[in-house]
Design a protein around this motif. Structure first.
Motif, PDB file in Angstrom:
ATOM      1  N   LEU A  12      33.489  42.802  35.009  1.00 28.20           N
ATOM      2  CA  LEU A  12      34.025  41.599  35.662  1.00 28.20           C
ATOM      3  C   LEU A  12      32.928  40.579  35.981  1.00 28.20           C
ATOM      4  O   LEU A  12      33.124  39.373  35.811  1.00 28.20           O
ATOM      5  CB  LEU A  12      34.770  42.001  36.944  1.00 28.20           C
ATOM      6  CG  LEU A  12      36.057  42.807  36.690  1.00 28.20           C
ATOM      7  CD1 LEU A  12      36.587  43.415  37.991  1.00 28.20           C
ATOM      8  CD2 LEU A  12      37.129  41.923  36.046  1.00 28.20           C
ATOM      9  N   PHE A  13      31.784  41.062  36.441  1.00 26.24           N
ATOM     10  CA  PHE A  13      30.679  40.134  36.751  1.00 26.24           C
ATOM     11  C   PHE A  13      30.318  39.320  35.507  1.00 26.24           C
ATOM     12  O   PHE A  13      30.068  38.121  35.584  1.00 26.24           O
ATOM     13  CB  PHE A  13      29.437  40.894  37.229  1.00 26.24           C
ATOM     14  CG  PHE A  13      29.610  41.614  38.540  1.00 26.24           C
ATOM     15  CD1 PHE A  13      30.624  41.267  39.430  1.00 26.24           C
ATOM     16  CD2 PHE A  13      28.748  42.643  38.905  1.00 26.24           C
ATOM     17  CE1 PHE A  13      30.782  41.930  40.646  1.00 26.24           C
ATOM     18  CE2 PHE A  13      28.888  43.310  40.109  1.00 26.24           C
ATOM     19  CZ  PHE A  13      29.908  42.959  40.979  1.00 26.24           C
ATOM     20  N   LEU A  14      30.291  40.001  34.360  1.00 24.98           N
ATOM     21  CA  LEU A  14      29.900  39.311  33.135  1.00 24.98           C
ATOM     22  C   LEU A  14      31.009  38.376  32.652  1.00 24.98           C
ATOM     23  O   LEU A  14      30.738  37.300  32.122  1.00 24.98           O
ATOM     24  CB  LEU A  14      29.556  40.325  32.042  1.00 24.98           C
ATOM     25  CG  LEU A  14      28.315  41.189  32.328  1.00 24.98           C
ATOM     26  CD1 LEU A  14      28.166  42.288  31.291  1.00 24.98           C
ATOM     27  CD2 LEU A  14      27.054  40.329  32.364  1.00 24.98           C
ATOM     28  N   GLU A  15      32.256  38.802  32.851  1.00 20.76           N
ATOM     29  CA  GLU A  15      33.377  37.977  32.381  1.00 20.76           C
ATOM     30  C   GLU A  15      33.589  36.728  33.236  1.00 20.76           C
ATOM     31  O   GLU A  15      33.734  35.626  32.730  1.00 20.76           O
ATOM     32  CB  GLU A  15      34.680  38.792  32.401  1.00 20.76           C
ATOM     33  CG  GLU A  15      34.854  39.686  31.182  1.00 20.76           C
ATOM     34  CD  GLU A  15      36.064  40.622  31.341  1.00 20.76           C
ATOM     35  OE1 GLU A  15      36.090  41.644  30.623  1.00 20.76           O
ATOM     36  OE2 GLU A  15      36.945  40.355  32.175  1.00 20.76           O
ATOM     37  N   ARG A  16      33.616  36.924  34.571  1.00 27.65           N
ATOM     38  CA  ARG A  16      33.986  35.779  35.417  1.00 27.65           C
ATOM     39  C   ARG A  16      32.906  35.370  36.412  1.00 27.65           C
ATOM     40  O   ARG A  16      33.113  34.403  37.160  1.00 27.65           O
ATOM     41  CB  ARG A  16      35.276  36.075  36.194  1.00 27.65           C
ATOM     42  CG  ARG A  16      35.589  37.517  36.468  1.00 27.65           C
ATOM     43  CD  ARG A  16      36.850  37.621  37.304  1.00 27.65           C
ATOM     44  NE  ARG A  16      37.861  38.421  36.650  1.00 27.65           N
ATOM     45  CZ  ARG A  16      38.902  38.967  37.291  1.00 27.65           C
ATOM     46  NH1 ARG A  16      39.055  38.770  38.578  1.00 27.65           N
ATOM     47  NH2 ARG A  16      39.788  39.686  36.638  1.00 27.65           N
ATOM     48  N   GLY A  17      31.843  36.079  36.437  1.00 27.64           N
ATOM     49  CA  GLY A  17      30.781  35.736  37.385  1.00 27.64           C
ATOM     50  C   GLY A  17      30.828  36.624  38.614  1.00 27.64           C
ATOM     51  O   GLY A  17      31.888  37.140  38.988  1.00 27.64           O
ATOM     52  N   TYR A  18      29.700  36.786  39.238  1.00 25.28           N
ATOM     53  CA  TYR A  18      29.589  37.681  40.396  1.00 25.28           C
ATOM     54  C   TYR A  18      30.389  37.172  41.589  1.00 25.28           C
ATOM     55  O   TYR A  18      31.166  37.911  42.191  1.00 25.28           O
ATOM     56  CB  TYR A  18      28.112  37.838  40.775  1.00 25.28           C
ATOM     57  CG  TYR A  18      27.893  38.647  42.019  1.00 25.28           C
ATOM     58  CD1 TYR A  18      27.949  40.036  41.983  1.00 25.28           C
ATOM     59  CD2 TYR A  18      27.643  38.021  43.240  1.00 25.28           C
ATOM     60  CE1 TYR A  18      27.758  40.780  43.137  1.00 25.28           C
ATOM     61  CE2 TYR A  18      27.445  38.757  44.391  1.00 25.28           C
ATOM     62  CZ  TYR A  18      27.507  40.139  44.336  1.00 25.28           C
ATOM     63  OH  TYR A  18      27.322  40.864  45.468  1.00 25.28           O
TER      64      TYR A  18
END
Lengths: 229, 229
Positions: A12-18
């Protein structure tokens, strides 16, 4: 379950940002409840650095298992290598996290506190080993900081190479610089001492120094001897 | 107004604790609006460290004003002294803040990021000065960390003494340790290299010199001896 939470979080961090990812998003993707998340990780930040607590514990155990036969500076360098090993065990994850940490100020702050704890662990060990020395705590703090800075210089080079360069060789080289500056010889000898102070102008001064000593220390001793009368 | 906000904030932090004090409490006591607070301080944490931004700017200006005539390690030590001066200007405030920072983890994290920014400023300067050196960035990072660690070791001693000990003398002593390790001589001699050549750490080098000989000849002899293999 712990690994699944880390994997879901990073996806998720990589997909939408932390910042745009919530703990709820992570547990939904991992298919577990919020409680499970907080059983493993006190906060969202902690899931970014899932292995530091274990590594800190390993480092403390390693240092606690030291004896008088271990040259102290070499020992803290070896302790720092445990951190490198943790990063090198999983290059892809480490590189992803490096990029994430550079972008998110909160994670950068978190990382600085972790680095500080490693540095304190090394410094505490050195303080004990240097307990009898004049300026023992000063030297312990400075050497621990030098070890951490050298380690991190090499670690960052490796991360910037996307984990392609030789991590161990880089860290060995960097720590070698610190050891050559601060470590006593393998024989555990005292620092170089100028001896045989001369009394007469025609006398001869003999400086005996261990070959491994850095030149500045030899010069310092010579200056002290020549200036002492 | 800025000073009044800092004074009000610290009065409340000491009376009821940092966590229990809100920005609203601070502005009420200071008799100003919330906007005024945030004009000066981005967050409640920033009011605890009101002078670091100015000090960082001073440090960067000091380093930017350096020339080739400044020995780089001495220069970063002098830059670090600017931080001490800021603390020593107001001992009571510095000691209060030290106690507060020890108790509040969020402030400790904030302080670590400030320390990191000082360290980076010193390291960037050294990286430029060492640009031609092999391992220049490694040496820059390590020396900057050593300077900061030595400075902070002395600063903490002074804070623990409730500002009663001699801050300047303590920091001079601590930075002297780092300078004696890393600084080049005033004569612009090459950095100490003996350690790089030490292949057999147990070897012993004996230098015999007539007492009247100038120091440079003694050094020349040592370099020749250590380099002869």
């Amino acid at each position: 379950m712990r690994d699944a939470l880390v994997a879901a979080a990073f996806q998720l961090f990589l997909e939408r940002g932390y910042e745009q990812t919530t703990v709820d998003d992570i547990v939904t993707l991992a298919g577990v409840g919020r409680r499970s998340f907080f059983r493993y990780f006190p906060s969202k930040e902690d899931v970014v650095f899932p292995d530091h607590e274990r590594c800190l514990a390993d480092m403390e155990a390693f240092l606690a298992a030291s004896g008088d036969e271990h040259e102290p500076v070499r020992r803290v360098c070896d302790a720092a290598r445990l951190v490198l090993r943790m990063y090198a065990e999983n290059p892809t994850f480490s590189v992803q996290r490096y990029r994430l940490t550079k972008e998110v100020p909160g994670l950068r702050a978190y990382e600085l506190s972790v680095v500080w704890r490693y540095e304190r662990a090394l410094a505490e060990y050195l303080r004990e080993r240097f307990a009898g020395r004049r300026d023992g705590t000063l030297q312990a703090d400075v050497i621990a900081a030098a070890v951490v800075a050298a380690h991190n210089n090499a670690l960052r080079s490796w991360l910037r190479s996307d984990g392609q360069s030789d991590a161990s060789a880089g860290v060995d080289h960097a720590l070698g610089y610190v050891q050559s500056t601060y470590a006593q010889s393998a024989a555990g000898a005292a620092p170089p001492r100028a001896s045989a102070r001369a009394e007469q102008p025609d006398d001869v001064v003999v400086v005996v120094s261990r070959r491994g000593a850095p030149l500045w220390r030899v010069v310092q001793e010579i200056e002290a001897t020549l200036g002492s009368d």
